[in-house]
Write a protein that holds these residues in place. Sequence first.
Motif, short mmCIF file in Angstrom:
data_model
loop_
_atom_site.label_atom_id
_atom_site.label_comp_id
_atom_site.label_asym_id
_atom_site.label_seq_id
_atom_site.Cartn_x
_atom_site.Cartn_y
_atom_site.Cartn_z
N ARG A 83 0.81 -1.22 0.00
CA ARG A 83 0.00 0.00 0.00
C ARG A 83 0.85 1.27 0.00
O ARG A 83 0.32 2.36 -0.23
N LYS A 84 2.11 1.13 0.30
CA LYS A 84 2.98 2.31 0.43
C LYS A 84 3.60 2.68 -0.91
O LYS A 84 4.00 1.82 -1.68
N SER A 85 3.69 3.98 -1.13
CA SER A 85 4.31 4.50 -2.34
C SER A 85 5.49 5.40 -1.95
O SER A 85 5.43 6.11 -0.94
N TYR A 86 6.53 5.36 -2.75
CA TYR A 86 7.75 6.13 -2.49
C TYR A 86 8.17 6.88 -3.75
O TYR A 86 7.95 6.41 -4.86
N TYR A 87 8.82 8.02 -3.54
CA TYR A 87 9.50 8.70 -4.64
C TYR A 87 10.87 8.04 -4.78
O TYR A 87 11.63 8.00 -3.81
N GLN A 88 11.19 7.51 -5.92
CA GLN A 88 12.51 6.93 -6.15
C GLN A 88 13.29 7.91 -7.03
O GLN A 88 12.93 8.16 -8.18
N ILE A 89 14.36 8.47 -6.47
CA ILE A 89 15.19 9.44 -7.18
C ILE A 89 16.45 8.73 -7.66
O ILE A 89 17.18 8.13 -6.87
N ILE A 90 16.69 8.77 -8.97
CA ILE A 90 17.82 8.05 -9.57
C ILE A 90 18.87 9.07 -10.01
O ILE A 90 18.56 10.05 -10.70
N ARG A 91 20.10 8.82 -9.58
CA ARG A 91 21.22 9.72 -9.89
C ARG A 91 22.02 9.19 -11.08
O ARG A 91 21.84 8.06 -11.52
N ALA A 92 22.93 10.02 -11.59
CA ALA A 92 23.72 9.69 -12.79
C ALA A 92 24.56 8.43 -12.62
O ALA A 92 24.82 7.72 -13.58
N ASP A 93 24.99 8.14 -11.41
CA ASP A 93 25.82 6.95 -11.19
C ASP A 93 24.99 5.67 -11.05
O ASP A 93 25.54 4.60 -10.80
N GLY A 94 23.68 5.77 -11.20
CA GLY A 94 22.82 4.60 -11.12
C GLY A 94 22.26 4.34 -9.73
O GLY A 94 21.36 3.53 -9.56
N LYS A 95 22.79 5.02 -8.73
CA LYS A 95 22.29 4.84 -7.37
C LYS A 95 20.97 5.56 -7.22
O LYS A 95 20.71 6.56 -7.88
N SER A 96 20.12 5.01 -6.36
CA SER A 96 18.82 5.66 -6.14
C SER A 96 18.52 5.74 -4.65
O SER A 96 19.05 4.97 -3.86
N GLN A 97 17.66 6.67 -4.34
CA GLN A 97 17.23 6.88 -2.96
C GLN A 97 15.72 6.98 -2.97
O GLN A 97 15.14 7.57 -3.89
N MET A 98 15.06 6.41 -1.95
CA MET A 98 13.61 6.45 -1.90
C MET A 98 13.15 7.35 -0.75
O MET A 98 13.75 7.32 0.33
N TYR A 99 12.11 8.12 -1.03
CA TYR A 99 11.53 9.03 -0.05
C TYR A 99 10.03 8.82 -0.01
O TYR A 99 9.39 8.74 -1.05
N MET A 100 9.50 8.74 1.19
CA MET A 100 8.06 8.55 1.33
C MET A 100 7.35 9.91 1.31
O MET A 100 6.25 10.04 0.78
#
Length: 165
Positions: A83-100
């Motif tokens: 049920r949870k949704s997150y913003y997934q931010i993807i950077r140029a090096d391929g790494k990503s971070q998720m924010y609720m």
Amino acid sequence: MCTYLKNMEGYKLNDLKLKDFDYIQEMFDRAFKRQKVEDDKETAEIKKLMEIIPDEEEVTIDAIPLVVKSLSIVDWKIHKEGRKSYYQIIRADGKSQMYMIFSHMLKSFDREDLETLYKLVKAKYKSTKPVEDLDLVLWNDLKTMFEPHEKDVVWRNQKDYKVLS
């Protein structure tokens, strides 16, 4: 001159009052020579450590930055887990971070990151409108930040607040 007086074998001004000028001059000269010899030795050591490179040669310097800026944002997605949704931010090096929550994203982003994200979101929804709830929230938050308009709820509510201090 102060430096040389300090090197005059620990004498204080009161100690020198009773001495004649020639004696004081001799003490000063000895201290001055000692200081000059120390300065010359230090200069020689520095010259040994330095290497002069002519202008014609190319010089490559391996620099290690003191602060490493994270790479630019290249994409974003809405990631769902149950049920949870997150913003997934993807950077140029391929790494990503998720924010609720958008406000958590703001804490870890600088202005450049926000501007890049805004450009990406704006490009995606240039001709269409967001359908998903989280997309709509992100689009509206960024739009409010970068395109303030008097009729927006956030700016309209600002008029009702009174600043206390």
